[in-house]
Design an enzyme around this catalytic site. Sequence first.
Site: not given
Ligand code: GUN
Length: 297
Positions: A54, A98, A121
């Site tokens: 990311k 996350q 998100d």
């Molecule tokens: N963990 C795995 N995929 C994601 C996601 O798309 N967003 C978040 N916040 N955590 C994750």
Amino acid sequence: MTAKIIDGKAFAANVRARVAEHVARLNEVNGVTPGLAVVLVGEDPASEVYVRNKGKQTVAVGMNSYEHRLPAETTQAQLLELIDRLNADNDVHGILVQLPLPAHLDEALVINAIAPQKDVDGFHISNAGKLATGQKAMVPCTPLGCLMMLREMFGSLSGKNAVVVGRSNIVGKPMAQLLLRDSCTVTIAHSRTQDLGAVCRTADILVVAVGQPELIKGEHIKEGAVVIDVGMNRLTTEDGKAKLVGDVDFASARDRAGAITPVPGGVGPMTIACLLANTLTAACRIHGLSEPGDLTP
Ligand code: GUN
């Protein structure tokens, strides 16, 4: 029929290129550089990989990336204090915590502490409610990526029969809401659905997000249907090698479907691309600027 393979990698590269163009213009014309803060608590190896990717991709499209790595024993109060600071920071337009969080932290409480306009998100209760009631919302990244690919395949989705297998808050439910908003006839199926195969065979559009390796076989797919496989299941082969498979049995499905996303290289790359698109959208909304219409649902 042999299905067209939907190239999610190429599609995601195209989305990122469009985000980068918008970011450059936003910077030049308005002096705004979108910023994304990612918070990682603990040392989950898979999460480490996601967060690193990311960060790299955020910088590559010209945005600022802020990473906050906290120890596994971080308290709820400490995490909420960081979120408060990020909510108040004018350089931060998107906040992502996350998941999964360590067990002693309350995920819902933490997510709902994020300012809804910075919730890239789309997990905040306010954004989920807005999506469900047809208001302007931040939309979860994976369903947004699936919708973009489906619109590209079909043009209009109006009147299509869509079946979503899976009812999670992260994929299944928002996916169903987005398809409904695009005037599909939507069925949500799940692990307790009776005769899942018969339900799936009604689908012109089949989105599978149940987390069960290769659950959906070719015989469950209507000839010519478009199949979007959100599954990412790590298996170990007989010779001890790691293998990533989807929730759809690709080998049998490709003989029935009209088009199908592979795993890996289908939906996966679209998730981060849509996170970047959402961060751009959030920055435009926060600054009262026109939104990137090609990147919002
Ligand atoms: N963990 C795995 N995929 C994601 C996601 O798309 N967003 C978040 N916040 N955590 C994750």
